[in-house]
Design an enzyme around this catalytic site. Structure first.
Site, short mmCIF file in Angstrom:
data_model
loop_
_atom_site.label_atom_id
_atom_site.label_comp_id
_atom_site.label_asym_id
_atom_site.label_seq_id
_atom_site.Cartn_x
_atom_site.Cartn_y
_atom_site.Cartn_z
N HIS A 32 -9.84 -2.10 -7.94
CA HIS A 32 -9.82 -0.99 -6.95
C HIS A 32 -9.01 0.21 -7.45
O HIS A 32 -9.48 1.35 -7.41
CB HIS A 32 -9.27 -1.51 -5.62
CG HIS A 32 -9.16 -0.49 -4.55
ND1 HIS A 32 -10.22 0.29 -4.12
CD2 HIS A 32 -8.09 -0.10 -3.78
CE1 HIS A 32 -9.81 1.10 -3.15
NE2 HIS A 32 -8.53 0.89 -2.92
N ASP A 44 0.85 -1.21 0.00
CA ASP A 44 0.00 0.00 0.00
C ASP A 44 0.88 1.24 0.00
O ASP A 44 2.07 1.17 0.26
CB ASP A 44 -0.92 -0.03 1.24
CG ASP A 44 -2.15 0.84 1.06
OD1 ASP A 44 -2.32 1.43 -0.02
OD2 ASP A 44 -2.93 0.94 2.02
FE1 N7H Z 1 -7.42 1.99 -1.47
N1 N7H Z 1 -5.62 -2.26 -0.07
O1 N7H Z 1 -4.64 -2.18 0.63
O2 N7H Z 1 -6.21 -3.27 -0.40
N2 N7H Z 1 -5.79 0.91 -2.00
N3 N7H Z 1 -7.82 0.69 0.02
N4 N7H Z 1 -8.94 3.20 -0.80
N5 N7H Z 1 -6.92 3.40 -2.83
C1 N7H Z 1 -4.92 1.22 -3.01
O3 N7H Z 1 -1.46 2.62 -4.92
C2 N7H Z 1 -7.21 -0.50 0.28
C3 N7H Z 1 -9.78 2.95 0.23
C4 N7H Z 1 -7.59 4.60 -3.04
O4 N7H Z 1 -3.85 6.07 -7.94
C5 N7H Z 1 -3.97 0.17 -3.16
O5 N7H Z 1 -1.14 2.67 -2.78
C6 N7H Z 1 -7.87 -1.15 1.40
C7 N7H Z 1 -10.78 3.97 0.34
C8 N7H Z 1 -6.89 5.37 -4.05
O6 N7H Z 1 -3.74 3.98 -8.56
C9 N7H Z 1 -4.26 -0.77 -2.22
C10 N7H Z 1 -8.87 -0.32 1.79
C11 N7H Z 1 -10.52 4.86 -0.68
C12 N7H Z 1 -5.83 4.60 -4.44
C13 N7H Z 1 -5.43 -0.31 -1.49
C14 N7H Z 1 -8.84 0.82 0.95
C15 N7H Z 1 -9.34 4.37 -1.37
C16 N7H Z 1 -5.87 3.38 -3.66
C17 N7H Z 1 -2.86 0.08 -4.20
C18 N7H Z 1 -9.86 -0.48 2.91
C19 N7H Z 1 -11.22 6.12 -1.04
C20 N7H Z 1 -4.76 4.96 -5.47
C21 N7H Z 1 -1.55 0.59 -3.71
C22 N7H Z 1 -9.74 -1.32 3.89
C23 N7H Z 1 -12.53 6.28 -0.96
C24 N7H Z 1 -5.20 4.52 -6.84
C25 N7H Z 1 -1.38 2.06 -3.84
C26 N7H Z 1 -4.17 4.89 -7.87
C27 N7H Z 1 -4.94 2.36 -3.77
C28 N7H Z 1 -6.10 -0.99 -0.46
C29 N7H Z 1 -9.70 1.87 1.08
C30 N7H Z 1 -8.74 5.02 -2.42
C31 N7H Z 1 -3.46 -2.06 -2.06
C32 N7H Z 1 -7.57 -2.48 2.02
C33 N7H Z 1 -11.91 4.03 1.37
C34 N7H Z 1 -7.29 6.75 -4.54
#
Ligand code: N7H
Length: 495
Positions: free
Chosen positions: A340, A212
């Site tokens: 996602h 992440d």
């Molecule tokens: Fe997400 N995960 O760890 O599974 N997220 N996220 N997220 N997320 C991203 O690029 C995760 C949540 C965004 O520019 C990655 O850092 C989990 C919410 C955005 O390519 C991973 C949860 C919201 C991005 C996860 C969660 C977002 C992003 C890829 C909840 C907004 C960047 C690694 C438990 C409403 C997208 C990275 C881009 C990336 C995970 C929540 C948003 C692995 C587990 C609630 C904008």
């Protein structure tokens, strides 16, 4: 976010001396634009009991403990230097630097206690996170009451948060003790949330196992040199008083930012079991299915560039792992539209008026919470100890940024619009839910689907969905806060 991981990009290359167009790095709190260095973090939510004494302590003691952006930037160099001098982490783990950080934020109720006639001009902030949650698809009963939120978050008794970060739990605990000494019983603390990066090989990965903190926008005028593929976004989308920030309802909002906090429980063995079972019936493998649903492999390698197998070296390389825009993947053969990272940042998928997605970008600064998965949980496929993500993001419009991403993109089966199947039917694609955070709040069933669960190349005419009977990310609370500038703290909020 710096989280001590060897592959974590240190993307601050130079900070220019302040100029009229630069960010005031001495006035913006450190978590907002760059991210406090955090291996460990305690969120101390509080309710103010004695406003006059609170103001005195805020001005005399808390203000000088706050960690502003300039120091956070300097610490990035310190961290890089420490790593460099101690060699590869694997060769001899350096002791973490203490790097204690403190930031403060206030809810609408808290701001009103300090400045009774304040109006920050953001309707979502004024309404508060629990009021807004239903519109985000959070589970509710027939009367509209939130069913998965923990009591402290629905009580309306939170006026603010002191977030304390550091290189290890002890460094954070020491600072937490100092803050208790300064503010008990001027405030009542609670809830207290503890986050920590995961241990050993899982460092930098969240509880589902994915790396992440990879893709963040680079706020302009901060002196960052963006990595290949990293979008430079006007700083005004993250901090007030700069190009593109909404007109400030109040002069003292300059150099402040809105912080969204959400406690998100992750059902880790349940998600693994859902992937395993769907992979079996779809004739694919669970890791590939997981990578397609996330849009990245666990190492962080992007599915759109490495579609069929993980490539850890690619995932770890900050000069490559975000260098794509989906233009070479317009029939979702490599990465589903619903993945996602593609839902949250569709890059070139959006056209016309929506093509510039800068107004939707957020700066994320969350941290995992809860213990590692036990063997018993893995075997049973059922969570017995709570774990998840203490999600934090910063923006200048909660409605246009965080809430829009959750409600209008993640939960919207029609997003991204206008896509058609690559076969001769050219039928419209219904993309489905974000398989990680999408919420189907339409009724009690909450079932979800995401289009194209397996790669549809080379033939391009097989259609499948990943169907999920239950949520794997469960919201348990949330708080909307304003993180003011140091100037606002010492001249307005504490006087
Ligand atoms: Fe997400 N995960 O760890 O599974 N997220 N996220 N997220 N997320 C991203 O690029 C995760 C949540 C965004 O520019 C990655 O850092 C989990 C919410 C955005 O390519 C991973 C949860 C919201 C991005 C996860 C969660 C977002 C992003 C890829 C909840 C907004 C960047 C690694 C438990 C409403 C997208 C990275 C881009 C990336 C995970 C929540 C948003 C692995 C587990 C609630 C904008």
């Amino acid at each position: 976010m710096y989280n001590g991981v060897p592959n974590t990009p240190i993307n601050v290359v130079a900070v220019p001396p302040p100029t009229p167009t630069s960010i005031d790095v001495d006035d913006v709190q450190g978590d907002v634009l760059v991210g406090l260095q955090k291996n460990s973090q305690t969120f101390m939510f509080f309710q103010i009991n004695d406003v006059a004494t609170f103001k005195t302590v805020l001005r005399a003691d808390i203000a000088r403990r706050l960690t502003m952006t300039r120091l956070v930037v300097a610490r990035e160099f310190q961290v890089r230097d420490a790593k460099f001098r101690s060699g590869p982490v694997a060769a001899g783990k350096p002791a973490p630097l203490p790097l204690v950080g403190v930031n403060v934020g206030f809810t609408s109720a808290g701001i009103k206690k300090l400045v009774p006639d304040a109006n920050l001009g953001d309707a979502s902030f004024a309404a508060g996170a629990s009021t807004q949650a239903k519109g985000l698809g959070d589970p509710v009963d027939g009367n509209g009451n939130l069913t998965t939120w923990l009591a402290p978050y629905t009580s309306g008794a939170i006026d603010g948060v002191l977030s304390v970060t550091g290189g290890d739990d002890d460094a954070v605990a020491n600072e937490v003790t100092v803050i208790h000494g300064l503010l008990d019983p001027v405030v009542t603390f609670g809830p207290i949330e503890q986050g920590a990066v995961r241990p050993g090989e899982f460092r930098g990965h969240e509880h589902f196992g994915f790396s992440d903190g990879i893709s963040q926008p680079a706020p302009s005028a901060l002196g960052l040199i963006p990595f290949p593929g990293q979008q430079e976004v006007a700083a005004g989308f993250f901090v007030f008083g700069y190009d593109q920030s909404p007109a400030t309802a109040t002069r003292w909002m300059k150099n402040g930012s809105f912080m969204v906090f959400r406690r998100l429980k992750q059902l880790v063995p349940e998600f693994a079991a859902a992937l395993q079972s769907a992979a079996g019936s779809l004739g694919t493998d669970a890791d590939l299915l997981g990578a397609r649903m996330m849009g990245r492999w666990k190492s962080g390698a992007p599915a759109t560039l490495t579609p069929l197998q993980d490539d850890p070296a690619f995932g770890a390389d900050a000069t490559k792992n975000n260098d794509f825009d989906f233009s070479g993947d317009q029939v979702q053969r490599k990465c589903p539209y619903g993945a996602h990272i593609r839902k949250m940042n569709p890059r070139v998928d959006l056209t016309g008026k929506q093509a510039d997605i800068s107004p939707r970008r957020i700066l994320r600064a969350g941290i995992p919470f809860g213990p590692e998965l036990t063997d018993a949980e893995s075997t049973s496929g059922s969570t017995t100890s709570e774990r998840g993500l203490l999600f934090v993001c910063y923006q200048t419009s909660i409605a246009n940024q965080f809430e829009f991403l959750q409600a209008s993109w993640a939960n919207n089966t029609g997003f991204v619009p206008g896509k058609t199947r690559p076969d001769e039917t050219k039928a419209a694609v219904t993309v489905g839910f974000d398989p990680i955070i999408g919420q189907n709040g339409a009724g009690p069933a909450r079932t979800r689907f995401t289009d194209e669960a397996v790669p549809n190349f080379p033939v391009g005419n097989t259609r499948t969905t990943f169907d999920q009977a239950t949520d794997v990310v469960v919201p348990e609370g949330g708080v909307y806060l304003f993180v003011p500038s140091l100037t606002a703290i010492v001249t307005v909020l504490s006087t």
